[in-house]
Design an enzyme around this catalytic site. Structure first.
Site, PDB file in Angstrom:
ATOM      1  N   TRP A 152       0.827  -1.202   0.000  1.00 60.24           N
ATOM      2  CA  TRP A 152       0.000   0.000   0.000  1.00 60.24           C
ATOM      3  C   TRP A 152       0.866   1.259   0.000  1.00 60.24           C
ATOM      4  CZ3 TRP A 152      -0.575   4.236   3.180  1.00 60.24           C
ATOM      5  CH2 TRP A 152      -1.712   5.025   2.982  1.00 60.24           C
ATOM      6  N   HIS A 153       2.004   1.198   0.679  1.00 63.97           N
ATOM      7  CA  HIS A 153       2.854   2.375   0.788  1.00 63.97           C
ATOM      8  C   HIS A 153       3.641   2.653  -0.486  1.00 63.97           C
ATOM      9  CE1 HIS A 153       2.057   2.086   5.138  1.00 63.97           C
ATOM     10  NE2 HIS A 153       2.351   3.363   5.140  1.00 63.97           N
ATOM     11  N   GLY A 154       3.816   1.676  -1.336  1.00 63.24           N
ATOM     12  CA  GLY A 154       4.535   1.965  -2.567  1.00 63.24           C
ATOM     13  C   GLY A 154       4.848   0.724  -3.373  1.00 63.24           C
TER      14      GLY A 154
END
Length: 472
Positions: free
Chosen positions: A322-324
């Site tokens: 989700w963060h990258g």
């Protein structure tokens, strides 16, 4: 447009407040329409070509929400299909815009030649996607009624204070406020104070730490001395906290200025004495989202240990991604997975028996190492940087650049350490014991005004002003 920009602080926000409060409170629909138009303008300012993506996401969630709700005669299969459609389309958009290039590059590395698409990542796509999905799922679960007015759904998903970097707001917590909120001077004043504090955290602390972190992480790990590597890691540890919590403070403050109450997103995470406690205090809205919409539906704790471990592993793989779209984020998620499982099944009881100071040192060491993985461009650079923190760089303990950054940014480093602890509560309790009720009223406002003045000064003389979580 960012909250800490001249365009927002000097033009957008004052003009919006003037227009919004010029409309009488009884015309709630008109105030909502003004907020919606302002929110779409706010998002379109940074990339008008991507505005149709946000509008499309709103339309999908609105339609799916209509069919996901309980209604006499509506088949359960129809409701489930509506939820599935929202999930498939929402996650599908994330995969296309955020992960298509990552998957193609990974396939190429494995010997499967695929063209790598050049796709511009829409700002805040992870946030508004999760927020829209929570609306449809909560309607399906009966926690919220389907909203018949598409403009109200659009306002919920696109509301500018939390649109691009959270906190992730649940529809059930703001549905009443969309229709019946009661703005007042007290709430507005408290919101303005909260916004000013957040702006100061961003301008005075996060930006300064960002300059140190960018300079040191920009060097080859093999050239870093031990103290220099630790300085860069600690600087980024402070930058990401004061940057993201500052945005959350400003979002919560802006929400209160317009009559909305958003959930808290941070609760002094750097005072934690375990990784489990850390994740109860860090990015709270994301942790709650994954708990309610992924972990619990998978079975949560109500299953065997093997399935519980599987559920936790899925959550942390998804949290990392989700963060990258980078293997460093996957590594970061796996790092926390190992630590959380270790605390649950291996060393957690021992940690509970140790002095809290020992737990705090262990937690902060683990968190600092995690941020090195998070900040690094590649896995090899992450391991190289960590190696330099423990003497692998081969350049000793100090270099001139280390001394330069320590001397130049020592005041900000000290303020970051102080700001990471809940001193506000201690001051409030001190004043309450002495019956200084008047000081509790006017002192925060004077403090906020002073911080606001300093922030405007930094804005006028500085140029370094990114928000880290905009990329997510």
């Amino acid at each position: 447009m960012v909250f800490s920009s001249v365009s927002f602080l000097i033009f957008f926000l004052p003009l919006l407040l003037l227009v919004y409060y010029a409309v009488p409170r009884r015309f709630r629909w008109m105030r909502n329409l003004i907020l919606l138009a302002a929110s779409l303008f706010f998002y379109g300012w940074g990339g008008p070509r991507l505005l149709p993506l946000l509008l499309g996401s709103i339309a999908v969630n609105y339609i799916c929400g209509l069919f996901a709700g309980e209604r006499q005669g509506r088949a359960l299969s129809v409701r489930k299909t509506a939820v599935a459609a929202a999930v498939v389309i929402g996650i599908g958009l994330l995969i296309v815009f955020k992960y298509a290039g990552f998957f193609a590059r990974t396939a190429n590395a494995l010997g499967m030649p695929l063209p790598v698409p050049e796709i511009v990542l829409p700002i805040g796509i992870s946030f508004f996607t999760f927020q829209g999905l929570s609306y449809v799922i909560d309607v399906y679960r009966g926690k919220a009624a389907p909203q018949r007015n598409p403009l109200n759904v659009a306002l919920y998903i696109s509301l500018f204070p939390q649109l691009v970097a959270g906190p992730i707001v649940r529809y059930e917590t703001v549905s009443d406020a969309i229709l019946e909120r009661q703005e007042n001077l007290s709430e507005f004043s408290d919101g303005a104070v909260r916004f000013s504090v957040g702006l100061a955290k961003k301008m005075l602390l996060a930006n300064a730490m960002g300059e140190v972190a960018d300079a040191i992480f920009g060097l080859w790990p093999s050239t870093l001395p031990v103290v220099g590597a630790w300085l860069g890691a600690i600087a980024y540890t402070f930058q990401i906290y004061f940057d993201f919590s500052a945005y959350s403070d400003m979002a919560i403050g802006l929400g209160r200025m317009f009559g909305f109450t958003f959930c808290e997103n941070f609760n002094y995470p750097y005072i934690s004495a375990s990784i489990t406690e850390f994740w109860r205090r860090w990015h709270i809205s994301l942790s709650v989202w994954f708990r309610d919409y992924v972990y619990i539906p998978l079975g949560g704790n109500r299953c065997s240990n093997a399935r519980r471990i599987r559920n936790v592993a899925i959550v942390w793989l998804l949290t990392g991604l989700w963060h990258g779209a980078n293997w460093t984020f996957v590594l970061w998620g796996l790092w926390f997975l190992v630590l959380l499982l270790g605390e649950r099944y291996v060393w957690g009881k021992l940690l509970d028996r140790l002095p809290r100071a020992v737990g705090h040192i262990y937690t902060m060491a683990a968190v600092i190492l995690s941020w090195v993985m998070f900040r690094s461009d590649t896995v090899s650079r992450a391991f190289g940087f960590i190696g330099s923190m423990f003497g692998g760089g081969g350049t000793g303990w100090f270099t001139d650049i280390t001394i330069y950054y320590l001397r130049r940014y020592l005041p900000e480093l000290i303020l970051c350490v102080i700001g990471a602890f809940p001193l506000k509560g201690a001051v409030v309790r001190f004043l309450e014991k002495r019956g200084a009720q008047g000081a509790l009223i006017w002192l925060p406002k004077l403090y906020a005004l002073a911080l606001l003045a300093l922030s405007y000064w930094k804005l006028a003389v500085g140029s370094f002003n990114p928000f880290i979580y905009f990329q997510f």
